[in-house]
Design a protein around this motif. Structure first.
Motif, short mmCIF file in Angstrom:
data_model
loop_
_atom_site.label_atom_id
_atom_site.label_comp_id
_atom_site.label_asym_id
_atom_site.label_seq_id
_atom_site.Cartn_x
_atom_site.Cartn_y
_atom_site.Cartn_z
N TYR A 81 0.84 -1.21 0.00
CA TYR A 81 0.00 0.00 0.00
C TYR A 81 0.88 1.26 0.00
N ASN A 82 1.91 1.25 0.84
CA ASN A 82 2.78 2.42 0.94
C ASN A 82 3.57 2.66 -0.34
N VAL A 83 4.06 1.57 -0.94
CA VAL A 83 4.81 1.71 -2.19
C VAL A 83 3.92 2.25 -3.29
N MET A 84 2.72 1.71 -3.42
CA MET A 84 1.79 2.17 -4.44
C MET A 84 1.36 3.62 -4.20
N LYS A 85 1.38 4.03 -2.96
CA LYS A 85 1.00 5.39 -2.60
C LYS A 85 2.05 6.41 -3.08
N VAL A 86 3.33 6.08 -2.92
CA VAL A 86 4.38 7.06 -3.19
C VAL A 86 5.05 6.89 -4.55
N MET A 87 4.86 5.76 -5.21
CA MET A 87 5.51 5.54 -6.50
C MET A 87 5.19 6.61 -7.53
N PRO A 88 3.94 7.07 -7.66
CA PRO A 88 3.66 8.14 -8.63
C PRO A 88 4.47 9.41 -8.37
N TYR A 89 4.74 9.73 -7.10
CA TYR A 89 5.53 10.91 -6.78
C TYR A 89 6.98 10.73 -7.24
N ALA A 90 7.52 9.53 -7.06
CA ALA A 90 8.89 9.25 -7.50
C ALA A 90 9.00 9.34 -9.02
N LEU A 91 7.98 8.84 -9.72
CA LEU A 91 7.99 8.91 -11.18
C LEU A 91 7.84 10.36 -11.66
N PHE A 92 7.04 11.15 -10.94
CA PHE A 92 6.89 12.56 -11.28
C PHE A 92 8.23 13.27 -11.12
N ALA A 93 8.91 13.01 -10.00
CA ALA A 93 10.21 13.63 -9.76
C ALA A 93 11.21 13.23 -10.84
N LYS A 94 11.17 11.96 -11.25
CA LYS A 94 12.07 11.49 -12.30
C LYS A 94 11.84 12.25 -13.60
N GLN A 141 10.01 7.69 3.96
CA GLN A 141 11.25 6.92 3.86
C GLN A 141 11.29 6.10 2.58
N ILE A 142 10.16 5.50 2.23
CA ILE A 142 10.09 4.72 0.99
C ILE A 142 10.26 5.63 -0.21
N LEU A 143 9.68 6.83 -0.16
CA LEU A 143 9.77 7.76 -1.28
C LEU A 143 11.22 8.16 -1.55
N THR A 144 11.99 8.43 -0.51
CA THR A 144 13.40 8.81 -0.72
C THR A 144 14.18 7.67 -1.36
N LYS A 145 13.85 6.44 -1.00
CA LYS A 145 14.50 5.28 -1.63
C LYS A 145 14.10 5.17 -3.10
N LEU A 146 12.83 5.39 -3.39
CA LEU A 146 12.36 5.25 -4.76
C LEU A 146 12.91 6.35 -5.66
N ILE A 147 13.11 7.53 -5.12
CA ILE A 147 13.73 8.60 -5.90
C ILE A 147 15.14 8.21 -6.30
N ASP A 148 15.87 7.59 -5.37
CA ASP A 148 17.21 7.11 -5.69
C ASP A 148 17.13 6.00 -6.74
N ARG A 149 16.10 5.16 -6.65
CA ARG A 149 15.93 4.07 -7.63
C ARG A 149 15.67 4.62 -9.02
N GLU A 150 14.83 5.64 -9.13
CA GLU A 150 14.41 6.16 -10.43
C GLU A 150 15.44 7.09 -11.05
N LEU A 151 16.11 7.91 -10.22
CA LEU A 151 17.03 8.90 -10.76
C LEU A 151 18.50 8.50 -10.64
N GLY A 152 18.77 7.44 -9.83
CA GLY A 152 20.16 7.05 -9.64
C GLY A 152 20.93 8.00 -8.76
#
Length: 205
Positions: A81-94, A141-152
């Motif tokens: 649930y948390n991952v699905m919640k923040v993933m769109p924000y990480a993709l937007f940032a990317k 916390q998950i969002l900061t990890k996903l931003i690193d995943r998407e943008l390197g």
């Protein structure tokens, strides 16, 4: 010497023409058509026989995960649930930072570059003020990890590159107070549950 320079290309041309003539002279066997065969498909010549074929969509098969306990399954469902919640924000940032990098690459004007960075920062802040500020600590916390995943790059590195080291330090200090770490990195091995959720989520279809 001049004779040999002319002779060698001539031999190459004659040989090429001969090969082409041999290829074109081979009989081609076409597939037998039925009265209901009305769909056009691609075909490939295999040893003189035309073989029809059609491309198929990739089919991804996932195994059914078996949990040791109900508590483990509940924890995984909460993580999903948390991952699905923040993933769109990480993709937007990317997408937004990739756009910023493209815009910065085509302009050498320092004033214009600062304007582009400011506009990008404004859009990110508006998203934070509108939606992301409501995230829980775990989701942040998950969002900061996903931003690193998407943008390197970590969120800290992005702020440092666009706003400077002092601003990045201030942001990191504030984030640490509320339980966040802008330097959080993503590891597909250590974060394999998050990785499996993302792969099966459909975000990249």
């Amino acid at each position: 010497m001049n004779f040999y320079r002319l002779f060698i290309p001539l031999i190459v041309m004659i040989t090429g023409a001969s090969v082409k003539a041999q290829v074109s002279s081979l009989p081609v066997k076409m597939p037998v058509m039925g009265k209901n065969d009305t769909i056009r498909v691609a075909s490939t010549n295999v040893d003189g026989e035309m073989i029809p074929w059609i491309p198929l969509d990739e089919v991804v098969i996932y195994g059914v995960r078996i949990f040791k306990s109900q508590a483990d399954q509940t924890a995984f469902n909460r993580l999903r649930y948390n991952v699905m919640k923040v993933m769109p924000y990480a993709l937007f940032a990317k997408r937004r930072y990739e756009q910023l990098e493209r815009e910065l690459a085509v302009t050498g004007d320092k004033k214009e570059q600062k304007k582009l960075v400011k506009q990008c920062d404004k859009e990110i802040k508006e998203m934070f003020n509108r939606e992301i500020k409501e995230l829980t600590i775990t989701q942040g916390q998950i969002l900061t990890k996903l931003i690193d995943r998407e943008l390197g790059r970590t969120t800290y590195d992005i702020i440092k590159e666009t706003k400077g080291g002092v601003t990045a330090f201030v942001y990191q200090s504030v984030a640490r107070v509320v339980g966040h770490n802008l330097k959080s990195t993503y590891s597909p091995q250590e974060d394999r549950d998050i990785e499996s959720i993302i792969i099966s989520s459909g975000f990249y279809q």
